[in-house]
Write a protein that holds these residues in place. Sequence first.
Motif, PDB file in Angstrom:
ATOM      1  N   ALA A 144      -6.606  -8.116 -15.476  1.00 27.57           N
ATOM      2  CA  ALA A 144      -8.285  -7.303 -16.313  1.00 27.57           C
ATOM      3  C   ALA A 144      -9.217  -8.866 -15.678  1.00 27.57           C
ATOM      4  O   ALA A 144     -10.125  -8.595 -14.853  1.00 27.57           O
TER       5      ALA A 144
ATOM      6  N   MET B  28      -8.701  -3.479  -8.372  1.00 29.02           N
ATOM      7  CA  MET B  28      -8.947  -2.914 -10.056  1.00 29.02           C
ATOM      8  C   MET B  28      -9.369  -1.694 -10.505  1.00 29.02           C
ATOM      9  O   MET B  28      -9.478  -1.205 -11.357  1.00 29.02           O
ATOM     10  N   THR B  29     -10.791  -1.606  -9.961  1.00 32.97           N
ATOM     11  CA  THR B  29     -11.713  -0.623 -10.293  1.00 32.97           C
ATOM     12  C   THR B  29     -12.412   0.692  -9.980  1.00 32.97           C
ATOM     13  O   THR B  29     -13.194   1.718 -10.495  1.00 32.97           O
ATOM     14  N   SER B  30     -11.102   1.012  -8.260  1.00 36.29           N
ATOM     15  CA  SER B  30     -11.861   1.858  -8.082  1.00 36.29           C
ATOM     16  C   SER B  30     -10.566   2.482  -7.473  1.00 36.29           C
ATOM     17  O   SER B  30      -9.446   1.779  -8.037  1.00 36.29           O
ATOM     18  N   ASN B  31     -10.710   3.362  -6.379  1.00 33.44           N
ATOM     19  CA  ASN B  31      -9.031   3.783  -5.862  1.00 33.44           C
ATOM     20  C   ASN B  31      -8.107   2.929  -5.051  1.00 33.44           C
ATOM     21  O   ASN B  31      -8.499   2.226  -4.542  1.00 33.44           O
ATOM     22  N   PHE B  32      -6.526   3.278  -5.517  1.00 38.78           N
ATOM     23  CA  PHE B  32      -6.433   1.899  -4.572  1.00 38.78           C
ATOM     24  C   PHE B  32      -5.173   3.300  -3.600  1.00 38.78           C
ATOM     25  O   PHE B  32      -5.116   4.746  -3.733  1.00 38.78           O
TER      26      PHE B  32
END
Lengths: 295, 251
Positions: free
Chosen positions: A185, A291-295
């Motif tokens: 993170a 890290m924080t949304s769609n991949f």
Amino acid sequence: MNPKTTNKIAIGLIYTFVAIVVAILVSLIGYILVTGVPHISWHFLTSKSQSFLSGGGIRDQLFNSVYLLFLTLCLSFPIALGSGIYLAEYAPKNWITEVIRTTIEVLSSLPSVVVGLFCYLLFVVQMHIGFSILSGAIALTFFNLPLLTRNIENSLKSVSHLQREAGLSLGLSQWKTITGIILPAAVPGIITGIILSAGRVFGEAAALIYTAGQSAPIIDYTNWNVFSSSSFLNPMRPAETLAVHIWKVNSEGITPDANLVSSGSSAVLIILILLFNLLAHWIGNLLYKKMTSNF
Amino acid sequence: MTGILQTKNVHLYYGKNEALHGFDLNFNENEITTLIGPSGCGKSTFLRCLNRMNDLRPNVTINGSFKFEGKDIYSPSIDLTELRKTIGMVFQQPNPFPFSVYDNVAYGLKLAGMKNKHKIDKIVEESLKEAAVWDEVKDSINKSALSFSGGQQQRICIARVLAVKPKIILMDEPTSALDPISSSKIEDTLVRLKKDFTIIMVTHNMQQASRISDKTAFLLNGDLIEYDSTQKMFVNPSNKKTSDYLNGEFG
Ligand SMILES: Nc1ncnc2c1ncn2[C@@H]1O[C@H](COP(=O)(O)OP(=O)(O)OP(=O)(O)O)[C@@H](O)[C@H]1O
Ligand SMILES: [Mg+2]
């Protein structure tokens, strides 16, 4: 004076100061680029430097800078990672930890000439390592370490304690929680820190003059034997970096085009450091998004 | 009747401050027990004793006996990792890891050493189904868990706990950060989970406590005032303080 006028004056002052800072930066970078960029050519980037004749390039200096940066990161990153993890996750709140923090603080504020001379006496002279990329990398590690350590510590600390509790409450050990959850993170922040510190390392000259040396002996880019003295990979050879080259050309350069070489090198250096900064920004954002949304 | 989890004479000090003043609470298997009481009465503090999350805080002293299936939770020989897997926890704020939904649920398993991809897939799906969030995430299981709503995130967190197969699930106000629809979905989920798990939950929502729990414990300033079946507590509490609290007269 009524509050409205006070407010206007305050905002006016703030804008003025900001404008001054921006103006200084823009004129400085602008001047270096305008005087230097015209001299940058493929020939300039890919030929070796000259001591007496004009038409010298910066090929070796450029490579030395990159190689030195690489070695410095190899030395400083693992140590900084370890200390950063310790300080952020394990260090108890007591005076020993405070002493460690203060030491790091002091280390990061030592003048680079002093660190350079210290490393010269200890590594170059006393330990007979000689003027070498290795000595230079050690000296640069001295600067880089505090900055990187603090950056890693802060990146880890900025990960919410809820994540730690989540990990531990799933039965993960503290170590697995750190390496498996907190560290990933924190990666965007850490990468940004590495690249920014790389920019600083890349531009450092004072600490290198007495450690990595000021000479650029002929090196062979086809010789991959790390132990051969003419190999480009040999960390024990003296190596003048780009920043040191600029200093040397300006202080004792006797080639007819010393001025041009110096402006061209400065422009290359500035461009690369700006690129480092942009890259840091870009990669940091990209990783964060990943890290924080769609991949 | 002896419960799955028994606590006796629980005292807890934050430094010199005594936060829990010595009480006994037993929890039965396959029941939902709620802990209620005004803010600061020690509900979270007590809950965090049960999976030893208070160990993380400095200067905390815990006395008393905590027995899970007859074994002392605080015995030096206990495997803390094993204990926290067996007694899982869901927090007030949804706290999914900043990874994909799949990884959130699979993480505990993978880090615990499970390698079999097929088996992990299966457990992930089962857990998400049990937590009643599968239908909402199944098409975007590789999307970051943080891109879902708070209620969905909380159910993903519940799935994450279910995946490691606990026996007891501790929940500290699991729905207080959520809207009524998400809350009622989670309540339904809990009622269904009861047949396989024992649930101990803190809540400030009296309707929630009366709707879903079998037993209710009322704490006040670090003391246990009353502990009985929810039915009895809400209809005919035996302590005056309990009825005052339930009638909203303090707290
Ligand atoms: N880390 C801590 N250090 C010192 N005292 C604490 C700590 N955590 C809680 N306390 C104290 O212990 C008492 C019980 O707190 P606790 O968080 O258990 O209350 P709670 O019943 O969960 O309240 P809430 O409903 O607001 O969550 C409070 O008086 C609080 O001030
Ligand atoms: Mg609480």
